[in-house]
Write an enzyme that holds these catalytic residues in place. Structure first.
Site, PDB file in Angstrom:
ATOM      1  N   LYS A   1     -21.075  26.115  -0.890  1.00  0.00           N
ATOM      2  CA  LYS A   1     -19.932  25.442  -0.269  1.00  0.00           C
ATOM      3  C   LYS A   1     -19.065  24.764  -1.327  1.00  0.00           C
ATOM      4  O   LYS A   1     -17.829  24.768  -1.234  1.00  0.00           O
ATOM      5  CB  LYS A   1     -20.437  24.411   0.747  1.00  0.00           C
ATOM      6  CG  LYS A   1     -19.343  23.693   1.508  1.00  0.00           C
ATOM      7  CD  LYS A   1     -18.568  24.621   2.431  1.00  0.00           C
ATOM      8  CE  LYS A   1     -17.572  23.838   3.271  1.00  0.00           C
ATOM      9  NZ  LYS A   1     -16.773  24.710   4.163  1.00  0.00           N
TER      10      LYS A   1
ATOM     11  N   ASN B   1     -22.591  34.553  -4.020  1.00  0.00           N
ATOM     12  CA  ASN B   1     -23.881  35.205  -3.778  1.00  0.00           C
ATOM     13  C   ASN B   1     -23.726  36.639  -3.301  1.00  0.00           C
ATOM     14  O   ASN B   1     -24.175  37.566  -3.962  1.00  0.00           O
ATOM     15  CB  ASN B   1     -24.698  34.410  -2.762  1.00  0.00           C
ATOM     16  CG  ASN B   1     -25.737  33.527  -3.410  1.00  0.00           C
ATOM     17  OD1 ASN B   1     -25.741  33.340  -4.618  1.00  0.00           O
ATOM     18  ND2 ASN B   1     -26.621  32.967  -2.597  1.00  0.00           N
ATOM     19  N   GLU B   2     -23.124  36.795  -2.123  1.00  0.00           N
ATOM     20  CA  GLU B   2     -23.024  38.134  -1.570  1.00  0.00           C
ATOM     21  C   GLU B   2     -21.953  38.234  -0.505  1.00  0.00           C
ATOM     22  O   GLU B   2     -21.550  37.240   0.107  1.00  0.00           O
ATOM     23  CB  GLU B   2     -24.361  38.587  -0.961  1.00  0.00           C
ATOM     24  CG  GLU B   2     -24.735  37.942   0.353  1.00  0.00           C
ATOM     25  CD  GLU B   2     -25.432  36.613   0.240  1.00  0.00           C
ATOM     26  OE1 GLU B   2     -25.064  35.699   1.023  1.00  0.00           O
ATOM     27  OE2 GLU B   2     -26.318  36.459  -0.623  1.00  0.00           O
TER      28      GLU B   2
ATOM     29  N   ASP C   1     -29.089  25.013  -2.605  1.00  0.00           N
ATOM     30  CA  ASP C   1     -28.220  26.111  -3.029  1.00  0.00           C
ATOM     31  C   ASP C   1     -27.071  26.327  -2.055  1.00  0.00           C
ATOM     32  O   ASP C   1     -25.968  26.708  -2.449  1.00  0.00           O
ATOM     33  CB  ASP C   1     -29.040  27.395  -3.167  1.00  0.00           C
ATOM     34  CG  ASP C   1     -29.920  27.384  -4.413  1.00  0.00           C
ATOM     35  OD1 ASP C   1     -29.842  26.412  -5.181  1.00  0.00           O
ATOM     36  OD2 ASP C   1     -30.692  28.347  -4.602  1.00  0.00           O
ATOM     37  N   GLY C   2     -27.323  26.086  -0.755  1.00  0.00           N
ATOM     38  CA  GLY C   2     -26.259  26.232   0.230  1.00  0.00           C
ATOM     39  C   GLY C   2     -25.110  25.274  -0.015  1.00  0.00           C
ATOM     40  O   GLY C   2     -23.933  25.614   0.197  1.00  0.00           O
TER      41      GLY C   2
ATOM     42  N   ALA D   1     -32.764  46.403   6.812  1.00  0.00           N
ATOM     43  CA  ALA D   1     -33.582  47.146   7.780  1.00  0.00           C
ATOM     44  C   ALA D   1     -33.032  48.546   8.025  1.00  0.00           C
ATOM     45  O   ALA D   1     -32.680  48.902   9.154  1.00  0.00           O
ATOM     46  CB  ALA D   1     -33.679  46.374   9.096  1.00  0.00           C
TER      47      ALA D   1
ATOM     48  N   LEU E   1     -32.683  39.631  -2.018  1.00  0.00           N
ATOM     49  CA  LEU E   1     -34.104  39.612  -2.393  1.00  0.00           C
ATOM     50  C   LEU E   1     -34.990  39.675  -1.151  1.00  0.00           C
ATOM     51  O   LEU E   1     -35.997  40.390  -1.123  1.00  0.00           O
ATOM     52  CB  LEU E   1     -34.409  38.349  -3.204  1.00  0.00           C
ATOM     53  CG  LEU E   1     -35.849  38.196  -3.703  1.00  0.00           C
ATOM     54  CD1 LEU E   1     -36.205  39.291  -4.698  1.00  0.00           C
ATOM     55  CD2 LEU E   1     -36.049  36.813  -4.331  1.00  0.00           C
TER      56      LEU E   1
END
Length: 294
Positions: free
Chosen positions: A79, A149-150, A74-75, A214, A194
């Protein structure tokens, strides 16, 4: 047909599948262009039996390409998105990595899958992206100021929490005291978000999710907002700088920089075999429905 091929590095035994992909495409008379750095990796790998140095290469893509093959996990697809950008070229993800939520073409079924693809037996899944604007402007963010993704803000060089002042459509939401904050697309909901307790979202949903990393306040929970929303962030903390990540790309920003995140004006097209679906993928990857009691 004209295709581009991209990879970042070899996974274990991936040379077998690279060789197979190139052989099949060449036998079909397809015009092949390999990303220049990836071709160098191929030609320096002793397990590849042929010398492919005569193949054409590219450093940038244009709209003349019909498909773009991403070999890896997925990485690698994230890219690959930076090459495709707003060109509209469909990405074919061949998974030689591990989990593979995005790279759904399995290496063990490469020949069968390629046959289906070349026969047009596939659908296109369009994925929403995020785009980023900072005030003041930052050269590390431009020109690749988008993410599939984000987009996330994280503390830098400190163990102390940061404060992330958060507005949605110019309305104050809250200030997260945390290690950071993730703004994820539905595609990215199965990634970093997730792992921080965010929900799984179907990629066809018109939404984004804000997931604190966190958080100090236990009542800080992931929040889903419509993808028409504009999310504004301002970070402060004990250090003078913090990190802004857009998928795998990271920039360092000064405290008090305003970050504006919104839906990008273009989408990324992921090729999906007719027999595959998002529901099938998450059931398989997350082992849903399997009895592990024994």
């Amino acid at each position: 047909m004209k295709v581009g091929i991209y990879g970042q590095f070899y996974h274990e035994n991936s040379e077998i599948y690279i060789q197979k992909l190139l052989d099949i495409l060449q036998k079909k008379g397809i015009e092949i262009f390999i990303e220049k750095k990836f071709l160098d990796i191929i030609n320096h790998n002793q397990d590849i039996t042929k010398n492919f140095s005569g193949l054409s290469t590219f450093s940038e893509l244009d709209s003349s390409f019909d498909l773009f093959f991403s070999i890896g996990g997925d990485g690698t697809i994230l890219k690959a998105v930076t090459f495709v950008a707003d060109s509209g070229i469909p990405i074919v993800g061949i998974n030689t990595g591990r989990l593979g939520f995005l790279a759904t073409i399995q290496k063990e079924e490469l020949t069968k899958s390629l046959t289906q693809i070349l026969e047009g037996k596939y659908t296109i899944s369009e994925r929403t992206l995020l785009t980023v604007e900072t005030t003041p402007a930052n050269n590390e963010v431009q020109p690749l100021n988008f993410a599939m993704n984000e987009v996330a803000v994280n503390r830098k060089n400190t163990t102390s929490m940061i404060k992330v002042e958060t507005l949605v459509d110019d309305k104050y939401l809250t200030s997260y005291w945390s290690d950071g904050l993730i703004v994820a697309t539905p595609t990215g909901s199965t990634g970093y978000s997730l792992s921080c307790g965010g929900p799984v979202i179907d990629p066809s949903a018109s939404s984004f999710v804000l997931t604190p990393i966190a958080p100090h306040n236990l009542n800080a929970r992931p929040l889903i907002v419509p993808d028409s929303a504009v999310i504004s962030l301002k970070v402060s903390g004990r250090e003078n700088t913090f990190l802004l990540s857009m998928d795998s790309r990271v920039a360092t920003l000064e405290n008090e920089t305003w970050i504006k995140i919104r839906k990008a004006p273009f989408t990324i097209k992921l090729l999906q075999l007719n027999e595959d679906s998002f529901i099938k993928t998450i059931r398989k990857k997350l082992l849903w429905g399997e009895d592990k009691r024994n």
